[in-house]
Write a protein that holds these residues in place. Structure first.
Motif, mmCIF file in Angstrom:
data_model
loop_
_atom_site.group_PDB
_atom_site.id
_atom_site.type_symbol
_atom_site.label_atom_id
_atom_site.label_comp_id
_atom_site.label_asym_id
_atom_site.label_seq_id
_atom_site.Cartn_x
_atom_site.Cartn_y
_atom_site.Cartn_z
ATOM 1 N N VAL A 298 87.671 17.596 38.821
ATOM 2 C CA VAL A 298 88.500 18.604 38.325
ATOM 3 C C VAL A 298 88.015 19.940 38.648
ATOM 4 N N ILE B 241 100.042 21.561 38.813
ATOM 5 C CA ILE B 241 98.762 20.817 38.989
ATOM 6 C C ILE B 241 98.859 20.308 40.598
ATOM 7 N N ALA C 19 92.150 16.842 31.625
ATOM 8 C CA ALA C 19 91.276 17.354 32.665
ATOM 9 C C ALA C 19 90.427 18.461 31.769
ATOM 10 N N LEU D 163 91.709 17.239 41.705
ATOM 11 C CA LEU D 163 92.747 17.689 40.620
ATOM 12 C C LEU D 163 92.367 19.092 40.304
ATOM 13 N N ILE E 97 96.886 17.953 43.718
ATOM 14 C CA ILE E 97 95.778 16.846 43.858
ATOM 15 C C ILE E 97 95.602 16.796 45.476
ATOM 16 N N LEU F 23 98.081 15.624 31.735
ATOM 17 C CA LEU F 23 96.774 15.738 32.731
ATOM 18 C C LEU F 23 95.907 16.936 32.473
ATOM 19 N N VAL G 249 88.005 11.008 40.126
ATOM 20 C CA VAL G 249 88.569 12.357 39.978
ATOM 21 C C VAL G 249 87.442 13.398 39.954
#
Length: 600
Positions: free
Chosen positions: A596, A494, A515, A486, A496, A511, A594
């Motif tokens: 980041v 953003i 994040a 992400l 992905i 998000l 995830v």
């Protein structure tokens, strides 16, 4: 790459020896106070020992002065690994420039810390004449049979008691402390040992070495064990001894992750078998004679340690020992936090040994069985400790190697055939697991308090269980191997995996908040499964919506992502749950899915 240049210390008050250095051009200093060493011991302290002390103190100071990522590490914890270039003046330059010595020094520091250390050794102007380094006290010619590190914890106290009372040894107790709350406990335990074993059974050598005030940027202190070993070896060599002992139970020494993904140097390597072997190799090369670092308690569990103290007649001093990692928040009423893994391990051992009357529950800010564990980190530490122990209880050697491949490092350093070592380590962990499982089955209340460990663990989990199969081995890296990347492109976009672009203001704002929290946890070096949550009410307030609107927004986003993942990449069709809802805690980005990044 931090560059450190140390300078010879100026003259002055020898009670507080300041070792100056520059870190990337910024002036700093390490304070070295060794007032507990006796006059006759230090009078003959050679230049080599002074070099060792300064190198170890400098490494410790650099470790504390350079952060492993800071509060917001945009590289998701990759700053955990640091590269140090250190220039230090030494009195025995010919020794320190030898390739075998430099290699051995770097290897032990690299393994203990996970960092890279490279040294340049320059000539010290005080070579051959700089001896009176500390404030001394008179001595009576006392000699040590054994030298050991003495933290004031259960393990080192048991080891000292066993050596003095059972083996009739005179023991030099070498301690390092930075918190003034620890020193009185060490003194009280030393007095108890003398009362039990005689006034000449031991002598205490307390040491205080720390970075100058306000200089600490990192609190993991992974190189502290090297500093401990150097201090112990200086004392040992001064007494003509070739051995320094750390006393720590084998379950801790093995360095197996308490929580999945907690590997490498994110768990302590102080008494890891490989650490001790590397230290032995280094000191033997430096002194050019046998100089061994060992751990006589490697084959004991924490319960064994507690039972040793009781067997040798000082069970009433268990309450004086210190185990808690949270020294900063220690109080007279609650000397133990009850939340850290050390407190949990201690309390389980005391209960398993049936000695809870010697370790009052009110000494713990959070009681093991009835205390509420409201923070995600606190819950995961306690639950993972119990889950692992119950797995150990029924684990066969092949499962151990499959579930915890990092155990190979330990087995390869035990000096026995690999299969024998694996079986012995497995038996040790089984005994530990049996002790913890016994406490969970017999000591847990029938009606546990909300958010207490038994309530969180669940009634059905208290019974013995058979493994459904080995866990998926975790790669030995502290960096989470995420499948979804992400990327925070801007305040309005953003992406992905560089395939799915999110531009809706509400979605991006939601998000982004999660994040930033994710990045902060990673940069602080938290274990992925300890990443905190944002409470639903707080998150709704930040987004200026109601709790119900927040739930609907997250539900819509999940449905939208499911479709977009399936369209962009069919292999990601089951990855739409990128936001976790942790009961009683709130929301967070799924730490096992995830990664980041922030576009710069």
């Amino acid at each position: 790459m931090p560059e450190i240049r140390a300078r010879p210390a100026p003259g002055g008050d020898t009670r507080n020896y300041g070792l100056p250095f520059t870190l990337d051009g910024i002036e700093k200093a390490v304070s070295i106070r060794i007032e507990g060493l006796s006059r006759n011991l230090v009078a003959d302290l050679p230049d080599l020992s002074l070099d060792l002390l300064e190198i170890a103190a400098l490494v410790y100071g650099c470790d504390a002065a350079v952060s492993r990522g800071g509060p917001v590490d945009t590289r998701l914890g990759r700053a955990w690994y640091r590269d140090f270039q250190i220039e230090v003046p030494v009195r025995c330059q010919n020794l320190w420039t030898r390739k075998d010595v430099r290699t051995a020094l770097s290897e032990v520091l690299n393994f203990v810390s996970g960092d890279q250390f490279k040294f340049t050794f320059t000539a010290h102007p005080g070579a051959g004449g700089h001896q009176e380094f500390f404030k001394f006290s008179p001595d009576d010619g006392w000699q040590a049979d054994r030298v050991m590190m003495f933290s004031g914890g259960l393990d080192s106290f048991a080891g000292a008691l066993e050596e003095m009372f059972e083996h009739k040894q005179q023991v030099a107790l070498v301690s390092h402390f930075s918190a003034t709350k620890i020193a009185p406990r060490q003194k009280a335990l030393k007095a108890a040992l003398e009362g039990r074993c005689g006034p000449k059974s031991c002598k205490h050598f307390p040491v205080k070495i720390q970075l100058g005030k306000g200089g600490n940027k990192e609190t993991t202190y992974r190189t502290r064990s090297f500093l401990f070993a150097v201090l112990g070896m200086i004392v040992a060599q001064s007494f003509g001894r070739d051995r320094v002992s750390f006393y720590e139970n084998g379950v801790v020494s093995l360095n197996l992750p308490l929580v999945a993904n907690v590997v490498s140097t994110r768990a302590t390597r102080t008494t890891h078998p490989k650490t001790l072997n590397l230290m032995t190799r280094f000191f033997t090369g430096v002194f050019e004679r046998t100089a061994k670092i060992d751990n006589p308690y490697f084959w004991r569990t924490k319960t064994d340690v507690v039972e040793t103290i009781a067997r040798l007649g000082l069970a009433e001093k268990i309450r004086v020992t210190n185990s808690c990692a949270d020294t900063r928040n220690r109080t007279e009423q609650h000397p133990h936090c009850g939340r850290c893994s050390q407190c949990i391990d201690r309390r389980f051992a005391v209960l398993a040994a049936g000695l809870e009357h010697e370790d009052p529950e009110e000494a713990y800010a959070v009681d093991l069985m009835q205390g509420a564990r409201r923070e995600v980190r606190d819950r995961e530490i306690a639950l993972s400790y119990v889950r692992n122990a119950l797995d150990y209880e029924v684990m066969a050697p092949p499962d151990l190697q499959s579930c915890f491949p990092e155990v190979t490092d330990s087995i390869g350093s035990l000096g026995v055939p690999p299969q024998v070592g694996l079986e012995q380590v497995n038996a040790l962990l089984q005994r530990h697991g049996k002790a913890v499982a016994g406490v969970m089955r017999t000591k847990a209340p029938k009606d546990p308090a909300p958010q207490s460990l038994p309530a969180l663990f669940g009634d059905t989990q208290r019974e013995p269980r058979l493994r459904a199969g080995p866990k998926v081995p975790v790669a030995p890296s502290p960096v989470l191997q995420a499948r979804l990347i992400l990327t925070l492109q801007s305040t309005s976009k953003i992406t992905i995996n560089d395939k799915i672009e999110l531009v809706g203001p509400a979605t991006v704002r939601l998000l982004t908040i999660l994040a930033e929290q994710h990045l902060e946890a990673a940069g602080a070096g938290l274990d992925p499964f300890d990443y905190p949550c944002t409470e639903a009410g707080k998150l709704a307030g930040l987004l200026d919506v109601t709790d119900e609107s927040l739930r609907r927004q997250i539900s819509r986003m999940r449905g939208d992502l499911r479709k977009r993942f399936a369209s962009a990449d069919p292999t990601l069709s089951d990855e739409f749950e990128i936001i976790e809802n942790v009961p009683w805690s709130g929301y967070r980005l799924a730490p096992d899915r995830v990664d980041v990044r922030r576009k710069t």
